[in-house]
Design an enzyme around this catalytic site. Structure first.
Site, PDB file in Angstrom:
ATOM      1  N   GLY A  66     -57.855 -60.826   0.578  1.00 13.83           N
ATOM      2  CA  GLY A  66     -57.240 -59.663   1.499  1.00 13.83           C
ATOM      3  C   GLY A  66     -55.752 -59.489   1.393  1.00 13.83           C
ATOM      4  O   GLY A  66     -55.003 -60.471   0.927  1.00 13.83           O
ATOM      5  N   ASP A 120     -64.795 -63.759   0.055  1.00 13.61           N
ATOM      6  CA  ASP A 120     -64.170 -63.776  -1.040  1.00 13.61           C
ATOM      7  C   ASP A 120     -65.264 -64.286  -2.054  1.00 13.61           C
ATOM      8  O   ASP A 120     -65.575 -63.862  -3.123  1.00 13.61           O
ATOM      9  CB  ASP A 120     -62.999 -64.622  -1.233  1.00 13.61           C
ATOM     10  CG  ASP A 120     -61.609 -63.800  -0.522  1.00 13.61           C
ATOM     11  OD1 ASP A 120     -62.038 -63.463   0.807  1.00 13.61           O
ATOM     12  OD2 ASP A 120     -60.902 -63.763  -1.031  1.00 13.61           O
ATOM     13  N   HIS A 171     -54.878 -66.526   7.685  1.00 19.95           N
ATOM     14  CA  HIS A 171     -55.315 -65.317   8.103  1.00 19.95           C
ATOM     15  C   HIS A 171     -55.128 -64.977   9.649  1.00 19.95           C
ATOM     16  O   HIS A 171     -55.877 -64.489  10.430  1.00 19.95           O
ATOM     17  CB  HIS A 171     -56.947 -65.031   7.962  1.00 19.95           C
ATOM     18  CG  HIS A 171     -57.343 -64.978   6.468  1.00 19.95           C
ATOM     19  ND1 HIS A 171     -57.900 -66.069   6.053  1.00 19.95           N
ATOM     20  CD2 HIS A 171     -57.239 -64.030   5.592  1.00 19.95           C
ATOM     21  CE1 HIS A 171     -58.110 -65.956   4.723  1.00 19.95           C
ATOM     22  NE2 HIS A 171     -57.532 -64.571   4.537  1.00 19.95           N
ATOM     23  N   ASP A 179     -15.477 -60.101  20.549  1.00 16.92           N
ATOM     24  CA  ASP A 179     -16.903 -60.499  20.658  1.00 16.92           C
ATOM     25  C   ASP A 179     -17.044 -61.885  21.456  1.00 16.92           C
ATOM     26  O   ASP A 179     -17.920 -62.586  21.525  1.00 16.92           O
ATOM     27  CB  ASP A 179     -17.381 -60.771  19.351  1.00 16.92           C
ATOM     28  CG  ASP A 179     -16.649 -61.649  18.379  1.00 16.92           C
ATOM     29  OD1 ASP A 179     -15.378 -61.927  18.877  1.00 16.92           O
ATOM     30  OD2 ASP A 179     -17.014 -61.818  17.317  1.00 16.92           O
ATOM     31  N   ASP A 192     -15.458 -65.006  20.935  1.00 19.24           N
ATOM     32  CA  ASP A 192     -15.475 -66.400  20.378  1.00 19.24           C
ATOM     33  C   ASP A 192     -14.113 -66.692  20.063  1.00 19.24           C
ATOM     34  O   ASP A 192     -13.696 -68.005  19.277  1.00 19.24           O
ATOM     35  CB  ASP A 192     -16.225 -66.141  18.901  1.00 19.24           C
ATOM     36  CG  ASP A 192     -15.814 -65.310  17.982  1.00 19.24           C
ATOM     37  OD1 ASP A 192     -14.602 -64.440  18.375  1.00 19.24           O
ATOM     38  OD2 ASP A 192     -16.049 -65.093  16.778  1.00 19.24           O
ATOM     39  N   THR A 198      -3.418 -56.011  17.387  1.00 14.47           N
ATOM     40  CA  THR A 198      -3.607 -57.468  16.503  1.00 14.47           C
ATOM     41  C   THR A 198      -2.455 -58.209  17.089  1.00 14.47           C
ATOM     42  O   THR A 198      -1.573 -57.665  17.530  1.00 14.47           O
ATOM     43  CB  THR A 198      -4.133 -57.273  15.094  1.00 14.47           C
ATOM     44  OG1 THR A 198      -2.920 -56.948  14.602  1.00 14.47           O
ATOM     45  CG2 THR A 198      -5.059 -56.173  15.080  1.00 14.47           C
ATOM     46  N   MET A 199      -2.783 -59.611  16.500  1.00 16.40           N
ATOM     47  CA  MET A 199      -1.565 -60.410  16.488  1.00 16.40           C
ATOM     48  C   MET A 199      -0.348 -59.862  15.690  1.00 16.40           C
ATOM     49  O   MET A 199       0.738 -60.425  16.244  1.00 16.40           O
ATOM     50  CB  MET A 199      -1.956 -61.935  15.758  1.00 16.40           C
ATOM     51  CG  MET A 199      -2.457 -61.799  14.473  1.00 16.40           C
ATOM     52  SD  MET A 199      -1.015 -61.908  13.452  1.00 16.40           S
ATOM     53  CE  MET A 199      -0.697 -63.790  13.291  1.00 16.40           C
ATOM     54  N   PRO A 238      -5.820 -61.340  22.371  1.00 16.32           N
ATOM     55  CA  PRO A 238      -5.749 -62.861  22.446  1.00 16.32           C
ATOM     56  C   PRO A 238      -4.887 -63.298  21.378  1.00 16.32           C
ATOM     57  O   PRO A 238      -4.133 -64.219  21.513  1.00 16.32           O
ATOM     58  CB  PRO A 238      -7.051 -63.251  22.742  1.00 16.32           C
ATOM     59  CG  PRO A 238      -7.910 -62.357  22.336  1.00 16.32           C
ATOM     60  CD  PRO A 238      -7.299 -60.968  22.422  1.00 16.32           C
TER      61      PRO A 238
HETATM   62  P1  ADP Z   1     -13.346 -62.109  15.199  1.00 16.05           P
HETATM   63  O1  ADP Z   1     -12.743 -60.829  15.096  1.00 16.05           O
HETATM   64  O2  ADP Z   1     -14.028 -62.696  13.807  1.00 16.05           O
HETATM   65  O3  ADP Z   1     -14.144 -62.489  16.314  1.00 16.05           O
HETATM   66  P2  ADP Z   1     -11.449 -63.896  16.259  1.00 16.05           P
HETATM   67  O4  ADP Z   1     -11.790 -63.714  17.853  1.00 16.05           O
HETATM   68  O5  ADP Z   1     -11.318 -65.320  15.912  1.00 16.05           O
HETATM   69  O6  ADP Z   1     -11.886 -63.034  15.289  1.00 16.05           O
HETATM   70  O7  ADP Z   1     -10.146 -63.502  16.356  1.00 16.05           O
HETATM   71  C1  ADP Z   1      -9.577 -62.085  16.866  1.00 16.05           C
HETATM   72  C2  ADP Z   1      -8.303 -62.065  16.837  1.00 16.05           C
HETATM   73  O8  ADP Z   1      -7.733 -61.788  15.336  1.00 16.05           O
HETATM   74  C3  ADP Z   1      -7.732 -60.648  17.416  1.00 16.05           C
HETATM   75  O9  ADP Z   1      -7.397 -61.048  18.707  1.00 16.05           O
HETATM   76  C4  ADP Z   1      -6.598 -60.067  16.559  1.00 16.05           C
HETATM   77  O10 ADP Z   1      -5.234 -60.648  17.077  1.00 16.05           O
HETATM   78  C5  ADP Z   1      -6.688 -60.845  15.239  1.00 16.05           C
HETATM   79  N1  ADP Z   1      -6.906 -59.846  14.303  1.00 16.05           N
HETATM   80  C6  ADP Z   1      -8.167 -59.040  14.115  1.00 16.05           C
HETATM   81  N2  ADP Z   1      -8.166 -58.291  13.244  1.00 16.05           N
HETATM   82  C7  ADP Z   1      -6.867 -58.401  12.530  1.00 16.05           C
HETATM   83  C8  ADP Z   1      -6.362 -57.981  11.230  1.00 16.05           C
HETATM   84  N3  ADP Z   1      -6.703 -56.884  10.455  1.00 16.05           N
HETATM   85  N4  ADP Z   1      -5.234 -58.321  11.260  1.00 16.05           N
HETATM   86  C9  ADP Z   1      -4.405 -59.303  11.756  1.00 16.05           C
HETATM   87  N5  ADP Z   1      -4.947 -59.848  12.763  1.00 16.05           N
HETATM   88  C10 ADP Z   1      -6.197 -59.273  13.098  1.00 16.05           C
HETATM   89 MG    MG Z   2     -13.409 -62.647  18.191  1.00 12.86          MG
END
Ligand code: ADP
Ligand code: MG
Length: 544
Positions: A55, A111, A218, A382, A384, A471-472, A526
């Site tokens: 099958g 079979d 199956h 996201d 984390d 970003t940072m 952050p």
């Molecule tokens: P993820 O985006 O993988 O969830 P984290 O939550 O650990 O990563 O970190 C997010 C941080 O990373 C953001 O707050 C930002 O400051 C930094 N970040 C994201 N993208 C970049 C980039 N292209 N260059 C520098 N820093 C970045």
């Molecule tokens: Mg994150």
């Protein structure tokens, strides 16, 4: 219990549409539409031919086992339905090279009957013989048709195919196949039943915390049901059954097949094999070959089977012979037992030595704020970020001790090794450049300036973020500018903080936060916030 949807055009064309793709991807396999079988394009050698069938729904068995050194043809039935005798007879006629044809048949009534009818039809035309595979110990005690044929089928196919390729006579190939079959046992378990395409219900119902022992391929429900047990105990119970039925004793050799039933993840199968080899080692049984993968399926059933085949060197030689069958693994090793696998923990900072005040302040501020940081990443990313910071910094004993360089190195390594996500990479780089700069520079300010500036260049190269991308970098870049201008550390920290604050008004165009678009407006990034805290900690320590 919910069912898993299939990728399909229509349930009616599921099998034929799949065959179309199989043939397109494997030009060495040909389809004979009337009455429906697959065979090898190039089979002109003078030797016994080997065919199988059953099958559909068990792929890659049997179609994927067609190739030199394995099957010459396979007859697919409808889903979980045996092929008919006309298909089998036509396939047998097609592949016969005058040396006879072996039928490898899984032990199911339909079979067995259809293959027998085909052999009967051809009795004056083609010399045939057959091997019935019956390896499933879950069905062994039943009076009736006996053990079902399951995972061991592909191993019988492999070994018989190799014997035929070697030039053995039909009776010899059949004899080897029967011997391998007699020395093979399997047992299967499922965490979720399978669903036939087009049907709205699984083949049996299981509660979330239950599992089924002794399932068939199956979708047959098993002989027993239990609350889900850990892998080690489960594997032990399965092997008890197999070893018992095979009367396997210590110092014997086996081939072991750990087989996914359709929706088992490769990680799960590897995990199972790790338990199997450990358990068999305790029993003194040597695993000569390991096959770990998805070979004999029950549509989308979530579960796996274990097959052991008792072997000697003569059988292993046939097992190891080459084949071009597309679903047979190109590398099958003699496994070794591995006791334990760990990731090495990065070294922490020194237990004694001078306190490193500014980095201790920074780390404790971040660790104390992980909930708030996570909240920011939830709104704009996201969610984390806090977890990643805890992973990187949470394990340090405070106060941190050692030179600035040593502590910066430890923090960098910890970000790389322990933190995931973008932040692990970005902050790993920042602290690495700072560590190097603190090793060489003449003053604290110079070290901070050189390290931050080099890091900014590298982080820009890495992820392409510029000022304004949320970003940072929005905190790091103004701090680097202020350091280059020879401003006081307090002014540098002010610049970083207002840079971080500026991310409140922008939406992200880099990193995960970019996926949430307008939702990020009004939320401070952050990563930028944490970066500004580093410069504030530096300023406060130098002011003391
Ligand atoms: P993820 O985006 O993988 O969830 P984290 O939550 O650990 O990563 O970190 C997010 C941080 O990373 C953001 O707050 C930002 O400051 C930094 N970040 C994201 N993208 C970049 C980039 N292209 N260059 C520098 N820093 C970045
Ligand atoms: Mg994150």
């Amino acid at each position: 219990m919910s069912t898993r949807p299939y990728v399909l055009n229509s349930p009616d064309s599921f099998i034929t549409d799949a065959l179309r793709g199989l043939l397109a991807a494997n030009p060495a396999i040909v389809w004979q539409a009337d009455p429906g079988f697959l065979y090898r394009r190039d089979t002109d050698d003078d030797r016994v031919a080997v065919i199988s069938g059953g099958g559909s729904g068990h792929e890659p068995m049997h179609s994927g086992m067609i190739g030199a050194g394995m099957l010459d043809a396979a007859c697919p039935g409808l889903v979980f339905t045996s092929p008919n005798a006309l298909q089998i007879a036509a396939a047998t006629r097609q592949v016969d090279r005058g040396r006879g044809v072996l039928h490898i048949v899984k032990n199911y009534t339909g079979d067995v009957m259809n293959f027998r009818i085909a052999r009967h039809m051809l009795r004056d035309e083609v010399t045939t013989d057959h091997v019935v595979v019956d390896d499933d110990v879950a069905t062994e005690s039943e009076s009736g048709p006996g053990r079902r044929g399951t995972g061991a089928t592909i191993i019988v196919e492999k070994i018989c195919g190799a014997a035929a390729a070697r030039g053995d006579e039909l009776t010899e190939v059949a004899e080897i196949g029967r011997r391998v079959g007699a020395d093979a046992r399997s047992f299967a378990v499922a965490y979720r039943a399978c669903t036939t395409p087009g049907s709205s219900a699984p083949s049996f119902e299981l509660d979330d915390e239950e599992m089924e022992l002794g399932v068939g391929i199956h979708g047959e429900a098993g002989e027993d049901r239990t609350t889900i047990v850990g892998a080690r105990e489960l594997v032990g119970r399965m092997l008890d059954r197999i070893v018992d039925s095979l009367s396997l004793t210590s110092d014997e050799q086996v081939i072991c097949l750990v087989n996914g039933l359709g929706s088992a993840h490769p990680l799960e199968l590897s995990l199972v094999f790790g338990e199997v080899i450990c358990n068999l080692d305790e029993r003194g049984v040597t695993v000569e070959r390991a096959m770990v993968g998805t070979f004999v399926t029950a549509l989308d059933m979530t579960g796996f089977s274990i097959t052991l085949v008792r072997v000697d060197d003569a059988i292993l030689e046939l097992f190891d012979a080459e084949t071009s069958a597309p679903a047979w693994p190109s590398v099958i090793a003699r496994p070794t037992q591995v006791d334990e696998v760990t990731f090495a923990e990065p070294a922490d900072t020194a237990a004694d030595g001078p306190e490193c005040g500014w980095l201790s302040d920074f780390v404790s501020r971040v660790v104390d704020s992980v909930d708030d940081l996570t909240e920011l990443d939830k709104q704009a990313g996201d969610g984390d970020f806090g977890t990643n910071m805890t992973a990187a910094l949470g394990h340090f004993d405070l106060p941190l001790r050692g030179s600035d360089t040593a502590v910066l190195h430890a923090i960098s390594t910890s970000f790389f090794v322990r933190a995931g996500g973008t932040s692990g990479a970005v902050f790993g780089v920042l602290f690495r450049y700072l560590a190097t700069a603190f090793e060489d520079a003449n003053s604290f300010d110079e070290a901070l300036g050189d390290g931050a500036s080099s890091a900014l260049g590298e982080i820009g190269d890495l992820g392409g973020a510029q000022v304004g991308d949320n970003t940072m970098v929005d905190a790091l870049a103004p701090a680097v500018d202020a350091l280059r201008d020879g401003r006081s550390l307090a002014e540098v920290a002010d610049a970083a903080e207002s840079g971080a604050e500026s991310t409140r008004d922008t939406t992200a165009s880099k990193g995960r936060a970019s996926y949430v678009g307008e939702n990020a407006r009004g939320v401070v990034d952050p990563g930028a916030l944490v970066t500004s805290w580093l410069f504030r900690a530096a300023a406060q320590s130098q002011a003391r």
